[in-house]
Design a protein around this motif. Structure first.
Motif, mmCIF file in Angstrom:
data_model
loop_
_atom_site.group_PDB
_atom_site.id
_atom_site.type_symbol
_atom_site.label_atom_id
_atom_site.label_comp_id
_atom_site.label_asym_id
_atom_site.label_seq_id
_atom_site.Cartn_x
_atom_site.Cartn_y
_atom_site.Cartn_z
ATOM 1 N N PRO A 173 41.292 37.529 22.488
ATOM 2 C CA PRO A 173 39.875 37.851 22.734
ATOM 3 C C PRO A 173 39.101 36.734 23.429
ATOM 4 C CG PRO A 173 40.521 38.441 20.497
ATOM 5 C CD PRO A 173 41.650 37.658 21.066
ATOM 6 N N ALA A 174 39.559 35.488 23.296
ATOM 7 C CA ALA A 174 38.839 34.373 23.908
ATOM 8 C C ALA A 174 38.857 34.428 25.434
ATOM 9 C CB ALA A 174 39.422 33.043 23.425
ATOM 10 N N LEU A 175 39.718 35.246 26.003
ATOM 11 C CA LEU A 175 39.736 35.399 27.461
ATOM 12 C C LEU A 175 38.392 35.910 27.974
ATOM 13 C CD1 LEU A 175 43.229 37.093 28.010
ATOM 14 C CD2 LEU A 175 42.570 34.793 28.727
ATOM 15 N N LYS A 176 37.793 36.809 27.227
ATOM 16 C CA LYS A 176 36.542 37.483 27.576
ATOM 17 C C LYS A 176 36.719 38.330 28.842
ATOM 18 C CE LYS A 176 33.443 34.231 25.278
ATOM 19 N NZ LYS A 176 32.235 33.366 25.397
ATOM 20 N N GLN A 177 36.057 39.482 28.789
ATOM 21 C CA GLN A 177 36.157 40.445 29.883
ATOM 22 C C GLN A 177 35.312 40.011 31.072
ATOM 23 O OE1 GLN A 177 37.716 42.459 31.869
ATOM 24 N NE2 GLN A 177 38.147 43.828 30.120
ATOM 25 N N ASN A 178 35.734 40.393 32.282
ATOM 26 C CA ASN A 178 34.915 40.154 33.460
ATOM 27 C C ASN A 178 33.646 41.005 33.407
ATOM 28 O OD1 ASN A 178 36.284 38.132 34.889
ATOM 29 N ND2 ASN A 178 37.770 39.602 35.698
ATOM 30 N N PRO A 179 32.556 40.540 33.996
ATOM 31 C CA PRO A 179 31.266 41.219 33.876
ATOM 32 C C PRO A 179 31.318 42.676 34.342
ATOM 33 C CG PRO A 179 30.970 39.036 34.822
ATOM 34 C CD PRO A 179 32.439 39.274 34.757
ATOM 35 N N VAL B 244 44.047 34.055 39.926
ATOM 36 C CA VAL B 244 42.655 33.676 40.193
ATOM 37 C C VAL B 244 42.012 34.623 41.194
ATOM 38 C CG1 VAL B 244 41.190 31.872 41.196
ATOM 39 C CG2 VAL B 244 42.959 31.279 39.531
ATOM 40 N N LYS B 245 42.731 35.029 42.224
ATOM 41 C CA LYS B 245 42.113 35.885 43.233
ATOM 42 C C LYS B 245 41.819 37.284 42.686
ATOM 43 C CE LYS B 245 46.119 37.842 45.727
ATOM 44 N NZ LYS B 245 46.869 37.844 47.006
ATOM 45 N N ARG B 246 42.520 37.684 41.632
ATOM 46 C CA ARG B 246 42.242 38.974 41.010
ATOM 47 C C ARG B 246 41.159 38.865 39.929
ATOM 48 N NH1 ARG B 246 47.478 39.201 42.627
ATOM 49 N NH2 ARG B 246 48.290 41.210 43.348
ATOM 50 N N TYR B 247 41.341 37.922 39.028
ATOM 51 C CA TYR B 247 40.518 37.875 37.818
ATOM 52 C C TYR B 247 39.397 36.846 37.881
ATOM 53 C CZ TYR B 247 44.654 40.441 36.375
ATOM 54 O OH TYR B 247 45.686 41.345 36.324
ATOM 55 N N GLY B 248 39.368 36.026 38.926
ATOM 56 C CA GLY B 248 38.293 35.056 39.082
ATOM 57 C C GLY B 248 38.559 33.720 38.433
ATOM 58 N N LEU C 100 43.158 31.460 23.938
ATOM 59 C CA LEU C 100 42.452 30.389 24.634
ATOM 60 C C LEU C 100 41.463 30.958 25.646
ATOM 61 C CD1 LEU C 100 45.586 28.174 25.364
ATOM 62 C CD2 LEU C 100 43.916 27.850 23.528
ATOM 63 N N PRO C 101 40.336 30.288 25.837
ATOM 64 C CA PRO C 101 39.384 30.724 26.862
ATOM 65 C C PRO C 101 39.897 30.362 28.256
ATOM 66 C CG PRO C 101 38.620 28.696 25.861
ATOM 67 C CD PRO C 101 39.856 29.107 25.102
ATOM 68 N N ARG C 102 39.404 31.092 29.231
ATOM 69 C CA ARG C 102 39.785 30.797 30.606
ATOM 70 C C ARG C 102 39.110 29.511 31.094
ATOM 71 N NH1 ARG C 102 38.690 36.130 34.016
ATOM 72 N NH2 ARG C 102 37.306 36.755 32.300
ATOM 73 N N ASN C 103 39.803 28.821 31.959
ATOM 74 C CA ASN C 103 39.205 27.663 32.640
ATOM 75 C C ASN C 103 38.237 28.157 33.707
ATOM 76 O OD1 ASN C 103 42.088 26.742 31.701
ATOM 77 N ND2 ASN C 103 40.910 24.869 31.965
ATOM 78 N N SER C 104 37.372 27.278 34.166
ATOM 79 C CA SER C 104 36.423 27.641 35.207
ATOM 80 C C SER C 104 37.144 27.851 36.538
ATOM 81 C CB SER C 104 35.371 26.550 35.379
ATOM 82 O OG SER C 104 35.955 25.389 35.944
ATOM 83 N N PHE C 105 36.501 28.560 37.449
ATOM 84 C CA PHE C 105 37.070 28.759 38.775
ATOM 85 C C PHE C 105 37.345 27.420 39.441
ATOM 86 C CE2 PHE C 105 36.444 29.082 43.377
ATOM 87 C CZ PHE C 105 37.430 30.003 43.709
ATOM 88 N N ASP C 106 36.388 26.493 39.359
ATOM 89 C CA ASP C 106 36.567 25.190 40.013
ATOM 90 C C ASP C 106 37.750 24.430 39.432
ATOM 91 O OD1 ASP C 106 34.474 25.648 41.717
ATOM 92 O OD2 ASP C 106 33.013 24.494 40.546
ATOM 93 N N TYR D 220 39.027 30.824 50.255
ATOM 94 C CA TYR D 220 38.427 31.680 49.230
ATOM 95 C C TYR D 220 37.343 30.913 48.474
ATOM 96 C CZ TYR D 220 41.795 35.587 49.497
ATOM 97 O OH TYR D 220 42.517 36.683 49.890
ATOM 98 N N ALA D 221 37.649 29.674 48.113
ATOM 99 C CA ALA D 221 36.707 28.881 47.323
ATOM 100 C C ALA D 221 35.422 28.596 48.089
ATOM 101 C CB ALA D 221 37.362 27.567 46.893
ATOM 102 N N ALA D 222 35.487 28.574 49.426
ATOM 103 C CA ALA D 222 34.304 28.319 50.245
ATOM 104 C C ALA D 222 33.495 29.574 50.524
ATOM 105 C CB ALA D 222 34.731 27.684 51.569
ATOM 106 N N SER D 223 34.070 30.736 50.275
ATOM 107 C CA SER D 223 33.457 32.013 50.657
ATOM 108 C C SER D 223 32.325 32.400 49.713
ATOM 109 C CB SER D 223 34.525 33.094 50.683
ATOM 110 O OG SER D 223 35.529 32.787 51.645
ATOM 111 N N PRO D 224 31.433 33.286 50.158
ATOM 112 C CA PRO D 224 30.242 33.626 49.364
ATOM 113 C C PRO D 224 30.525 34.082 47.943
ATOM 114 C CG PRO D 224 29.978 34.433 51.594
ATOM 115 C CD PRO D 224 31.372 33.880 51.517
ATOM 116 N N GLN D 225 31.645 34.758 47.706
ATOM 117 C CA GLN D 225 31.935 35.207 46.348
ATOM 118 C C GLN D 225 32.002 34.041 45.372
ATOM 119 O OE1 GLN D 225 35.663 37.298 45.935
ATOM 120 N NE2 GLN D 225 35.207 37.999 43.849
ATOM 121 N N TYR D 226 32.529 32.920 45.810
ATOM 122 C CA TYR D 226 32.722 31.770 44.934
ATOM 123 C C TYR D 226 31.866 30.565 45.324
ATOM 124 C CZ TYR D 226 36.795 34.530 43.605
ATOM 125 O OH TYR D 226 37.609 35.544 43.182
ATOM 126 N N ASN D 227 31.120 30.690 46.402
ATOM 127 C CA ASN D 227 30.291 29.589 46.900
ATOM 128 C C ASN D 227 28.907 30.146 47.256
ATOM 129 O OD1 ASN D 227 29.397 27.144 48.023
ATOM 130 N ND2 ASN D 227 30.457 27.476 49.975
#
Length: 575
Positions: free
Chosen positions: A567-573, A168-172, A189-195, A242-249
């Motif tokens: 392919p359902a993983l989808k690339q990071n932006p 998660v810390k690498r790929y989000g 399978l698609p990725r789950n959400s960060f939350d 990490y979850a509270a930090s600006p990147q994810y919050n």
């Protein structure tokens, strides 16, 4: 656990070999018609479950060598430059990072670890584990079958959480896998959400903490190094930070910061870890008293060699490679010892003509400077010195060499080498204090100021460091910080940069603070040093290399080879 992993790999190879006979392995008295061992028979062996769990630990990675040539993640941030300009670590810095050009891509290895953990969790109950005295002190209840299985499963829950967080810390985000998948299932399978990922990792940490002994000291000596309750709590606290930090919050939900603060405070109040008396020796387990010291919460298996020294010591030391060269960017972060002020502060006492005098002792513990002593020899980085820029292809590119992690006792490239024990420390108590200070400052602002200063000053007061305490009341005094949330934030960030340098925090901290597009796009700087007369030097900062960081680089790319399979993983932006 020290040697078990090596032996396990050999053992497992034998266990899976067809044709084994019951008198050499099987415990249930049956032999299949074809002579092969069944899965049920494997788990019926009294040693199999414990050895299988050791193999889950084998997915933990030491982080001293990411490219096969001694590179460290520090050289992928503003902490260092790698002396091998052709190292793949430079992919992080030169704008070539892409799905077909990756570095430190742990995707496959972490999922392999997760699968092994899931298999263990599914099979542990019912396995033929023989109860043993695993703890330093045990009562009858601790040695029951159920108690043993609970501790074994607790370790598997922790390891699964660890592998999940590394993804998660690498790929989000990631595809959450909490059971054993079969090859005939749909694995695209698609990725789950960060939350969702955060919730799962927290749940695994809690499941681990409920089943594990408090800390390393609670394990019997031969089991130290295994997961513990405090290790699960430390992983949870870092995740929530990490979850509270600006990147994810991005909306700055203050309840997330408070949740992170509470998770760190649980560890502090628990009293099961503390700051070690010697900053350099936290990482050097050849030193008496250092192994499993009170500060180390979780670490990898200890290596017993001198490769870290061979890769990173100055070039005049028995042909060392000087790989991790600290930058001037990092060196400038260390305050003045006499005043506890940053060197840009007019009241700091900093002298550009004597730039290393009266600095935070952690500078000398972490960085070899011109004139430093290592293994009873002087490090000579001035122009014409034996360790200077340009002496050979491996010489420092910045005017500095890394000191942290290097052992005085190590000997290499001789007829009589000396190895040293050295783990990669994954979690330590100083980070917990820093996590708490940051989270409480963001959650409560100046209302939490006393707690912030208390945590920071505990670290600064460590024996051998003894930096002036930070304070907010005397503007002319040592260690002054203006009493605002913003100024405290700067000092918290600076304390993390200094205390945790080279430990892979800076790479992720600057990203989660959403400051990397500015900070990591700055040139990496070094120092040219000229000797004008014996013992007299002049200092001239210079640009070592320019760096590239764009918005897409906040996350790792998913390797194209993985996308081709799913392919359902989808690339990071942006990739």
């Amino acid at each position: 656990m020290k040697r078990n992993i090596i032996y396990l790999l050999l053992a497992l190879a034998g266990l899976y070999t067809a044709g084994c006979k019951k008198d050499t392995f099987l415990q249930d008295g049956s032999i299949p018609p074809d002579g092969a061992i069944t899965e049920a028979q494997e788990w019926a062996n009294p040693d199999f479950a414990r050895n299988y769990l050791n193999n889950v630990y084998a997915s933990l990675q030491s982080r001293y060598n990411l490219d096969g040539d001694g590179s460290m993640l520090a050289s992928g941030s503003d902490e260092a430059v790698n002396s091998n300009l052709n190292s793949s670590i430079n992919i992080f810095n030169n704008g070539t990072w892409s799905p077909v050009r990756t570095i430190d891509d742990v995707y496959s290895n972490m999922y392999s670890g997760i699968r092994k953990a899931n298999i263990f969790l599914a099979k542990a109950y019912g396995s033929a584990v023989i109860p043993a005295q695993e703890l330093v002190t045990s009562n009858a209840a601790d040695i029951t079958y159920d108690a043993q299985i609970a501790r074994l499963r607790g370790q598997a829950f922790y390891l699964r959480a660890f592998f999940e967080f590394e993804l998660v810390k690498r790929y989000g985000s990631m595809v959450l896998v909490t059971r054993v998948l079969n090859s005939d299932e749909n694995l695209d399978l698609p990725r789950n959400s960060f939350d969702d990922c955060v919730k799962q990792i927290v749940a695994d940490c809690d499941s681990a903490a409920d089943r594990l002994p408090d800390n390393a000291a609670a394990w019997a000596t031969n089991n130290r190094g295994r997961a513990t309750k405090i290790a699960a709590q430390a992983l949870k606290a870092r995740l929530l930070l990490y979850a509270a930090s600006p990147q994810y919050n991005p909306s700055n939900d203050l309840t997330k910061w408070q949740t992170a603060a509470t998770a760190a405070k649980v560890i502090i109040d628990g009293g099961k870890a503390g700051l070690y008396t010697s900053y350099p020796n936290i990482f050097l387990w050849n030193i008496s008293g250092a192994p499993y010291n009170t500060e180390v919460i979780f670490a990898t298996q200890t290596a017993n060699d001198a490769t870290v020294e061979t890769n990173n010591a100055p070039i005049s030391y028995n042909g060392a490679n000087g790989r991790t060269d600290p930058t001037q960017n990092l060196v400038d972060a260390f305050e003045m010892k006499t005043t506890g002020r940053v060197i840009t502060d007019p009241l700091s006492g900093y002298n550009a003509n004597a730039p290393y005098t009266n600095r935070d002792p952690r500078l000398g513990f972490s960085v070899m400077l011109n004139g430093s002593t290592f293994q009873s020899k002087t490090v000579d980085i001035y122009a014409g010195g034996k360790d200077a820029i340009g002496v050979n292809v491996n010489a420092t590119k910045t005017g500095y060499y890394m000191r942290k992690f290097l052992a005085e006792a190590a000997v290499w490239n001789t007829s009589s080498n000396t190895s040293v024990r050295k783990p990669w420390v994954l979690y330590r108590y100083a980070e917990v204090l820093l996590n708490y200070a940051e989270a409480i400052n963001e959650a409560q602002g100046t209302a939490g100021m006393a707690e912030v200063l208390k945590s920071l000053n505990l670290i600064r007061a460590r024996g051998g460091v003894a930096m002036p305490a930070l304070q907010t009341t005397n503007a002319a005094g040592n260690g002054y910080v203006a009493p605002t949330q913003a100024e405290l934030r700067k000092r918290i960030h600076l304390e993390r940069q200094v205390e945790l340098c080279f430990e892979e925090h800076r790479f992720y901290d600057v990203r989660r603070w959403k400051e990397a597009e500015t900070t990591f796009s700055l040139p990496a700087r070094g120092m040219n040093i000229t000797q004008t007369s014996p013992g007299v030097f002049t200092y001239s900062p210079f640009t070592v290399e320019n760096r590239v960081f764009t918005a897409k680089n906040y996350l790792f790319p998913i390797a194209q080879v993985e996308l081709n399979k799913a392919p359902a993983l989808k690339q990071n932006p942006g990739y």
